[in-house]
Design a protein around this motif. Structure first.
Motif, mmCIF file in Angstrom:
data_model
loop_
_atom_site.group_PDB
_atom_site.id
_atom_site.type_symbol
_atom_site.label_atom_id
_atom_site.label_comp_id
_atom_site.label_asym_id
_atom_site.label_seq_id
_atom_site.Cartn_x
_atom_site.Cartn_y
_atom_site.Cartn_z
ATOM 1 N N LEU A 320 0.840 -1.205 0.000
ATOM 2 C CA LEU A 320 0.000 0.000 0.000
ATOM 3 C C LEU A 320 0.871 1.248 0.000
ATOM 4 O O LEU A 320 0.567 2.233 -0.679
ATOM 5 C CB LEU A 320 -0.911 -0.008 1.227
ATOM 6 C CG LEU A 320 -1.747 1.260 1.441
ATOM 7 C CD1 LEU A 320 -2.635 1.550 0.245
ATOM 8 C CD2 LEU A 320 -2.583 1.148 2.716
ATOM 9 N N SER A 321 1.990 1.214 0.743
ATOM 10 C CA SER A 321 2.887 2.363 0.782
ATOM 11 C C SER A 321 3.425 2.687 -0.599
ATOM 12 O O SER A 321 3.501 3.853 -1.002
ATOM 13 C CB SER A 321 4.054 2.073 1.744
ATOM 14 O OG SER A 321 4.974 3.127 1.762
ATOM 15 N N GLU A 322 3.781 1.652 -1.373
ATOM 16 C CA GLU A 322 4.288 1.879 -2.721
ATOM 17 C C GLU A 322 3.222 2.511 -3.608
ATOM 18 O O GLU A 322 3.509 3.422 -4.395
ATOM 19 C CB GLU A 322 4.763 0.560 -3.321
ATOM 20 C CG GLU A 322 5.397 0.714 -4.684
ATOM 21 C CD GLU A 322 5.987 -0.584 -5.194
ATOM 22 O OE1 GLU A 322 6.816 -0.536 -6.120
ATOM 23 O OE2 GLU A 322 5.627 -1.654 -4.658
ATOM 24 N N ALA A 323 1.978 2.057 -3.457
ATOM 25 C CA ALA A 323 0.900 2.603 -4.273
ATOM 26 C C ALA A 323 0.605 4.050 -3.909
ATOM 27 O O ALA A 323 0.398 4.905 -4.783
ATOM 28 C CB ALA A 323 -0.355 1.746 -4.104
ATOM 29 N N VAL A 324 0.606 4.366 -2.595
ATOM 30 C CA VAL A 324 0.306 5.730 -2.156
ATOM 31 C C VAL A 324 1.399 6.687 -2.583
ATOM 32 O O VAL A 324 1.130 7.836 -2.953
ATOM 33 C CB VAL A 324 0.107 5.767 -0.628
ATOM 34 C CG1 VAL A 324 0.010 7.205 -0.128
ATOM 35 C CG2 VAL A 324 -1.141 4.998 -0.237
ATOM 36 N N ASN A 325 2.655 6.226 -2.560
ATOM 37 C CA ASN A 325 3.757 7.105 -2.956
ATOM 38 C C ASN A 325 3.615 7.570 -4.393
ATOM 39 O O ASN A 325 4.049 8.662 -4.750
ATOM 40 C CB ASN A 325 5.097 6.380 -2.758
ATOM 41 C CG ASN A 325 5.695 6.639 -1.392
ATOM 42 O OD1 ASN A 325 6.432 7.590 -1.185
ATOM 43 N ND2 ASN A 325 5.347 5.785 -0.423
ATOM 44 N N PHE A 357 -7.076 8.431 -4.475
ATOM 45 C CA PHE A 357 -6.531 7.949 -3.204
ATOM 46 C C PHE A 357 -7.551 7.080 -2.462
ATOM 47 O O PHE A 357 -7.220 5.997 -1.966
ATOM 48 C CB PHE A 357 -6.113 9.144 -2.346
ATOM 49 C CG PHE A 357 -5.678 8.783 -0.961
ATOM 50 C CD1 PHE A 357 -4.440 8.207 -0.728
ATOM 51 C CD2 PHE A 357 -6.512 9.005 0.130
ATOM 52 C CE1 PHE A 357 -4.027 7.872 0.553
ATOM 53 C CE2 PHE A 357 -6.118 8.669 1.408
ATOM 54 C CZ PHE A 357 -4.878 8.102 1.622
ATOM 55 N N ASN A 358 -8.815 7.536 -2.370
ATOM 56 C CA ASN A 358 -9.848 6.767 -1.682
ATOM 57 C C ASN A 358 -10.086 5.429 -2.369
ATOM 58 O O ASN A 358 -10.295 4.397 -1.717
ATOM 59 C CB ASN A 358 -11.141 7.572 -1.619
ATOM 60 C CG ASN A 358 -11.028 8.740 -0.653
ATOM 61 O OD1 ASN A 358 -10.225 8.724 0.276
ATOM 62 N ND2 ASN A 358 -11.834 9.775 -0.887
ATOM 63 N N ALA A 359 -10.060 5.443 -3.724
ATOM 64 C CA ALA A 359 -10.224 4.186 -4.453
ATOM 65 C C ALA A 359 -9.080 3.237 -4.139
ATOM 66 O O ALA A 359 -9.273 2.018 -4.007
ATOM 67 C CB ALA A 359 -10.305 4.475 -5.952
ATOM 68 N N LEU A 360 -7.884 3.780 -3.996
ATOM 69 C CA LEU A 360 -6.711 2.963 -3.658
ATOM 70 C C LEU A 360 -6.854 2.352 -2.273
ATOM 71 O O LEU A 360 -6.542 1.172 -2.062
ATOM 72 C CB LEU A 360 -5.455 3.827 -3.745
ATOM 73 C CG LEU A 360 -4.111 3.132 -3.524
ATOM 74 C CD1 LEU A 360 -3.878 2.080 -4.594
ATOM 75 C CD2 LEU A 360 -2.980 4.146 -3.533
ATOM 76 N N LEU A 361 -7.362 3.123 -1.313
ATOM 77 C CA LEU A 361 -7.551 2.591 0.033
ATOM 78 C C LEU A 361 -8.580 1.467 0.035
ATOM 79 O O LEU A 361 -8.418 0.462 0.728
ATOM 80 C CB LEU A 361 -7.980 3.704 0.985
ATOM 81 C CG LEU A 361 -6.935 4.749 1.392
ATOM 82 C CD1 LEU A 361 -7.449 5.595 2.550
ATOM 83 C CD2 LEU A 361 -5.614 4.109 1.797
ATOM 84 N N ARG A 362 -9.673 1.646 -0.713
ATOM 85 C CA ARG A 362 -10.692 0.589 -0.787
ATOM 86 C C ARG A 362 -10.105 -0.691 -1.376
ATOM 87 O O ARG A 362 -10.420 -1.799 -0.944
ATOM 88 C CB ARG A 362 -11.866 1.064 -1.624
ATOM 89 C CG ARG A 362 -12.719 2.135 -0.973
ATOM 90 C CD ARG A 362 -13.972 2.405 -1.772
ATOM 91 N NE ARG A 362 -14.759 3.462 -1.169
ATOM 92 C CZ ARG A 362 -14.656 4.747 -1.481
ATOM 93 N NH1 ARG A 362 -13.782 5.127 -2.414
ATOM 94 N NH2 ARG A 362 -15.399 5.642 -0.870
#
Length: 919
Positions: A320-325, A357-362
C-alpha cells in the motif's frame, strides 16, 4: 599461609554473599533498565485505530467492533535499584512520557465510531518556559517485588500533581471544533499497578520482557521500546538482494540505516521503533517504499532478474505504501502551483487526486492493517492541507491574483487549517506532519503580520522563534525550535551565534526528546569550535580520491580559506578581488556538485596566482557541515586566519560578488597581536606563580633533603647500636649456656669420686671462665683467642668423655690477624661431643680444621659419631638453642656469604663459613 587464606576469604566474601542471595524475578543486574510503551483500551495490539473523521463512508469498523485509537498511552521506565538478600527486587519506575489519546463515541446515525474528543499530555514537550534552570521532575515510584513477581509495595516518591491538558470536541457533520482545558493526573497508581502485573506476567524463559512481539491482553497492550540489555530491536527487516550490492540504505521518517549485505546477498536489520513509520529501502538505482509498525517483520527478496517479493506481516502495508507514494509525488508541486489560476483550481485538482486515493484505500482495505489505513488517511489530509498552504505561500497568500492577501480564502481551507490537529497528531514524527508544520507556521506568521499592517517577513531566527512560541505548542513547537536553532547555527558565525545561547539553553532544558536535542547539541559543539583564537577544527581535508591533504596554513601572513560548494560566484569579479590582496594567502577549497554529469575544474582563473592555493575536496553531502563547517544551504563560506594560524573571523558569506565584510576581516586580522592583553596578563601571572612555585619548591626540596640526610645518618647510627646490642644479647645467652655445661661436667666428676680429675677440671675451667669473661663485651675476637678457648673447652670435655681430638690451622692463616664472632665455634664442638662421640669413649674422634679460601674462613668440626638418620641439611635436626644462636649471630655479623651446613657420612661434619677481614 594463614594470612593469605584469610585475605582470600575476605575478598571472596561479597561474592559468596551475593551468590547466596536467591535469584530475582527478572534476570537483571542493578542499574539495568527497560522501557515499556503501555496502551489501555484496545484489543488488537499497541497501534489500533479508530476511523478518522476524514474517512469517507464505508471505511472503518462497523458498530459493535472494538478497534479504535488508543484511549490512553504512556511510556514507563523500570530501573533495578538493588537485589535484596531475601530475593526481592527494588525498582524505580518513572513516567518517561504520556502521549495523546482520543475518546471514541457513536456518531449521530449510530452506526459508526467517530472521535468526539482529542486529549493530550506529553512530558517530552511540556509548556515552553524561558529562563528555565532545570528540567521539571517526572512522576517517580518505588516498587518492590518478590522472587515470584508479586508486588510487596508501590510508593510515590513525589506527589503526582494533576496536569493541564486540552480536549477538543469535533462536530461529525462540519468538522468544526471547540476546545477546553481540563486537569487530570498524568498517570494513576491504579493504572500503574495494572501495568506492573502485566509486565511481570510477560516474563519469558530468559526472565526478561519480550523484545520483538507486541502483546495484547484484553483491554490492555504493551510493547518494549528500549532497554539497557536490548540486543536488537522490536522490528525486523531482512531479505536477499540477488545482486552484488555490498550495502543497502533504509530511510525512515526519523532515522537512516546503512545495512551491510553478506557475500551470499542476504541482509538483516533489527530496528527499534516507537510508532508506525513509512520509509524507503534504497538498493542500487531502485527505491522500495516500506511501512513498518513496532513488532513487524518484513522480508524483501530480489531474484537475479530484479523481480521483488515481499513477505512478513508488513508486506501488505508496504505494498500500500508503494501505491500511495505514486500519488504523493504525482507532479512537481511548486511548478504546478505556479501554473494554477487560483486556489479553487488547486482544490479541484486535489479532489481528483483524493478520489484516486480513496479508491486505492478501498482496494487495499482487506489486506492492509487498520493502523496503516489510518496512517495514510491521516497523512493524506495533512498533505492536502499542506499543499493548499504552499499555494498561498508561493502566491503571496492571495487566493486569486485579483484579490489582496488573505482575502476570500475558501471556508473549507480555513476550516481545515483551524481544525486539523496540530499538537495532537497521532503520528507526529513523520515527514508529512513536519512539512505541514513548516507551512502552517509561515501561514500564521504572515497572517499576523498582515493583520498588524506589516508584510509576511520570515527571514531570521527571531521572527521564527517568537512566531513559533506564540502559535505552536507541544511537538510542533519543539520541532520548529530545533529546526530554527540548527539552521541559525549552521549559517551564522560564532560571534553572531553567541546571541543564540539563551535560546539554545532554554530549548535543551525544556525538551526531553533526544531525537530533537541530540542534533542541536552536536551542531552547537561544532559551531563552538570556530571561536576566535582557536585553531582550525581540522588540519587535514579529504580529497575526492580518498587521500588526506594537509592545509598549507601560512605562519607569516593572513590566510583566507574559501569553501566553494557551487554557489553563484563570478570568477572574474573574484579574480579582481584576489589581485587586490596579494598580502593575503588564499586557499581556494572547491568541490564538485553532487551528481554532476560533466565534472570540471572550478579554479581555472585562480590557480596561476602565486598567493592562491587551489585544492579540490571531497563533497560529503549532508556531512559537509561536520567536515568543513559548510552548511548545505549556505553561500560561499570564507574563514580568515591571523598570522599565527588562529581563527580571526568565520563564516563570512559573499553577497552579490561584493566582499565588504571580508575586507573588514582582513583589516581586523592584521591588527591582532601575537598575544592579546588577556594572554599577556595571564602569561605574567602564570610566570610569576611558576617562578615563585619553583623557588618555594627548591627551598622545600633543600630542607627536605637535609632533614632526610640527617634522618638517614641517625638511622644508620641507631641500626649500628641496635646491631651491637643484639650481638651482646646473644652472647649473654651463649656464655651462661656454656658455663652450665662446664659446671654440669664438674658435678659429674665429683659425683663419681674422680676428685683429682675434678680438681684439674676446675683449674682449666677457671682459665676458660676468665677468658670468656674477659671477652664478654667484645663482638669479635682474634681467631687465635677463639681457638685457644675451644682448646681449653675440648680438654675439659676430654676429661669427662675420654675422646681423641685434633685441631689444625692452615699455614697460610695468621690467627692473630683474623677476627670472627666470639664463642661461635663452641656450640658446634659441644654438639659433636655430646651427640656424636660422648658414648664412644676412647674410640671417639673430634677434628677441628681451619682453612681459608680467598676472603672466606672455613671451619669444619668433624666427629665419627653415628650421624643423623634424617637429611643432614634438615634444619629440624639442628634446632637446639646453641645452633639457633650461631645462625642468628651469622645473620647479624656477616653478609649473605656467612653460612652453616651439615653433611652426613661416616660421621657428621659441621662446616662454618665466615667472611673475614684483617683484625
Amino acid at each position: 599461609m594463614k594470612r593469605t587464606y584469610y585475605l582470600l576469604l575476605l575478598l571472596c566474601l561479597p561474592l559468596l554473599t551475593a551468590a547466596a542471595k536467591p535469584p530475582g524475578y527478572l534476570a537483571l543486574q542493578p542499574g539495568d533498565w527497560f522501557e515499556m510503551q503501555v496502551t489501555f483500551g484496545p484489543k488488537d495490539g499497541p497501534y489500533p485505530v479508530l476511523p478518522s473523521p476524514y474517512l469517507p463512508e464505508g471505511f472503518g469498523p462497523a458498530k459493535g467492533t472494538t478497534s479504535f485509537l488508543c484511549s490512553r498511552r504512556y511510556t514507563v521506565k523500570y530501573l533495578l535499584l538493588q537485589q535484596l538478600a531475601n530475593g526481592n527486587q527494588q525498582y524505580r519506575i518513572s513516567l518517561e512520557r504520556a502521549a495523546n489519546f482520543a475518546q471514541p463515541a457513536l456518531s449521530q446515525n449510530g452506526n459508526r465510531y467517530l472521535p468526539t474528543g482529542w486529549m493530550g499530555y506529553d512530558s517530552y514537550y511540556p509548556s515552553y518556559i524561558q529562563g528555565l534552570t532545570q528540567k521539571p521532575p517526572k512522576d517517580v515510584f518505588t516498587l518492590e517485588i518478590t522472587s515470584q513477581g508479586k508486588t510487596v509495595s508501590l510508593l510515590e516518591d513525589s506527589l503526582l500533581q494533576p496536569v493541564t491538558i486540552t480536549m477538543t470536541s469535533y462536530g461529525p457533520a462540519t468538522n468544526a471544533a471547540s476546545s477546553m482545558l481540563i486537569t487530570t493526573p498524568a498517570i494513576s497508581i491504579v493504572d500503574l499497578q495494572e501495568n506492573i502485573q502485566h509486565v511481570m506476567a510477560l516474563r519469558t524463559r530468559e526472565k526478561l520482557p519480550p523484545l520483538l512481539t507486541p502483546v495484547s491482553m484484553g483491554g490492555y497492550s504493551q510493547l518494549l521500546v528500549g532497554a539497557s540489555y536490548l540486543p536488537g530491536g522490536n522490528t525486523l527487516v531482512k531479505g536477499s538482494t540477488g545482486t552484488g550490492a555490498k550495502e543497502i540504505t533504509l530511510q525512515l521518517s526519523d532515522s537512516t540505516y546503512t545495512i551491510p549485505v553478506k557475500a551470499n546477498g542476504e541482509f538483516i536489520c533489527p530496528l527499534l521503533l516507537k510508532g508506525p513509520q513509512e520509509g524507503m529501502l534504497l538498493l542500487d538505482n531502485r527505491n522500495v517504499p516500506v511501512f513498518l509498525t513496532p513488532g513487524d517483520t518484513l522480508a524483501i527478496t530480489f531474484d537475479k532478474t530484479g523481480a521483488m517479493t515481499l513477505d512478513g506481516n508488513a508486506a501488505s502495508n508496504s505494498r500500500l505504501s508503494e501505491a500511495v507514494n505514486g500519488l504523493y509525488y504525482y507532479r512537481d508541486r511548486v511548478k504546478a502551483i505556479q501554473l494554477m489560476a487560483n486556489i479553487q483550481e488547486c482544490m479541484d485538482i486535489q479532489q481528483i487526486a483524493t478520489d484516486k486515493f480513496n479508491a486505492l484505500l478501498r482496494q487495499h482495505q482487506g489486506d492492509a492493517s487498520p493502523v496503516c489505513l489510518d496512517y495514510y488517511q491521516t497523512a493524506w489530509k495533512y498533505y492536502i492541507a499542506g499543499e493548499q498552504l504552499l499555494f498561498l505561500n508561493v502566491r503571496g497568500y492571495q487566493a486569486d491574483r485579483a484579490l489582496a492577501s488573505f482575502q476570500q480564502i475558501p471556508v473549507s481551507v480555513t476550516t481545515t487549517i483551524d481544525t486539523l490537529p496540530v499538537a495532537l497528531c497521532p503520528y507526529p514524527q513523520n515527514n508529512f506532519y513536519k512539512i505541514y508544520i513548516e507551512q502552517l507556521l509561515q501561514y500564521q506568521t504572515a497572517h499576523i503580520s498582515y493583520a498588524s499592517g506589516g508584510k509576511a517577513m520570515f527571514n531570521n531566527f527571531y521572527d521564527d522563534f517568537f512566531s513559533a512560541v506564540s502559535i505552536l505548542k507541544g511537538y510542533p513547537l519543539y520541532y520548529r525550535l530545533a529546526s530554527s536553532i540548527n539552521k541559525e547555527l549552521m549559517q551564522k558565525s560564532w560571534t553572531e551565534n553567541q546571541r543564540l545561547k539563551p535560546y539554545y539553553q532554554d530549548f535543551i532544558q525544556n525538551c526531553d526528546d533526544s531525537k530533537l536535542t541530540t542534533p542541536v547539541v552536536k551542531n552547537w559543539q561544532l559551531m563552538d569550535q570556530w571561536a576566535p583564537g582557536n585553531k582550525l577544527p581540522f588540519s587535514k581535508l579529504s580529497q575526492p580520491d580518498g587521500q588526506a591533504i594537509t592545509l598549507p596554513i601560512s605562519q607569516d601572513k593572513i590566510t583566507c580559506l574559501l569553501f566553494d560548494d557551487g554557489s553563484p560566484i563570478q570568477d572574474t569579479a573574484f579574480l579582481s578581488f584576489l589581485k587586490r590582496h596579494p598580502e593575503v594567502h588564499f586557499i581556494y577549497l572547491w568541490m564538485q556538485e553532487p551528481h554532476t554529469t560533466a565534472p570540471q575544474r572550478r579554479d581555472s582563473l585562480f590557480r596561476t596566482l602565486a598567493h592562491v592555493t587551489s585544492i579540490e575536496i571531497a563533497n560529503k553531502g549532508d556531512q559537509n557541515y561536520a567536515a568543513y563547517g559548510l552548511a548545505k544551504i549556505g553561500n560561499n563560506n570564507f574563514v580568515v586566519l591571523d598570522k599565527w594560524g588562529r581563527i580571526a573571523n568565520d563564516h563570512i558569506h559573499s553577497t552579490y560578488n561584493s566582499w565588504p565584510e571580508l575586507e573588514e576581516a582582513f583589516k581586523a586580522a592584521e591588527k591582532i597581536p601575537r598575544f592579546s592583553a588577556a594572554q599577556k596578563a595571564s602569561f605574567l601571572n602564570i610566570a610569576g606563580w611558576s617562578l615563585g612555585s619553583i623557588l618555594l619548591t627548591a627551598l622545600a626540596g633543600i630542607w627536605i633533603y637535609r632533614v632526610r640526610v640527617r634522618r638517614l645518618q641517625q638511622g644508620a647510627t641507631l641500626k649500628a647500636t641496635i646491631r651491637d646490642l643484639e650481638i651482646k644479647a646473644i652472647r649473654s645467652q651463649m656464655n651462661p649456656h656454656f658455663i652450665f655445661n662446664a659446671l654440669n661436667s664438674i658435678q659429674s666428676l665429683i659425683n663419681t669420686g674422680q676428685f683429682k680429675a675434678a680438681n684439674s677440671y676446675l683449674v682449666k675451667f677457671s682459665q676458660l671462665l676468665r677468658s670468656v669473661l674477659h671477652n664478654a663485651e667484645k663482638n669479635t675476637l682474634p681467631l687465635s683467642d677463639e681457638l685457644a678457648t675451644i682448646q681449653l673447652y675440648c680438654e675439659l670435655e676430654q676429661l669427662r668423655f675420654n675422646f681423641n681430638f685434633e685441631m689444625t690451622v692452615d699455614p697460610d692463616i695468621e690467627p692473630d690477624l683474623l677476627s670472627i664472632p666470639g664463642m661461635i665455634i663452641q656450640p658446634l664442638v659441644e654438639n659433636a661431643i655430646v651427640h656424636g662421640i660422648a658414648a664412644k669413649g676412647a674410640a671417639g674422634i673430634l677434628q677441628i680444621k681451619t682453612t681459608r679460601q680467598d676472603n672466606v674462613l672455613r671451619i669444619s668440626i668433624y666427629d665419627n659419631g653415628t650421624g643423623f638418620t634424617a637429611a643432614p641439611t634438615d634444619p629440624a635436626q639442628h634446632n637446639g638453642i646453641g645452633l639457633k644462636l650461631v645462625r642468628e649471630r651469622l645473620q647479624l655479623f656477616t653478609t649473605h656469604a656467612g653460612n652453616l651446613q651439615f653433611s652426613n657420612g661416616t660421621g657428621t661434619t659441621a662446616l662454618l663459613t665466615i667472611p673475614i677481614e684483617p683484625a
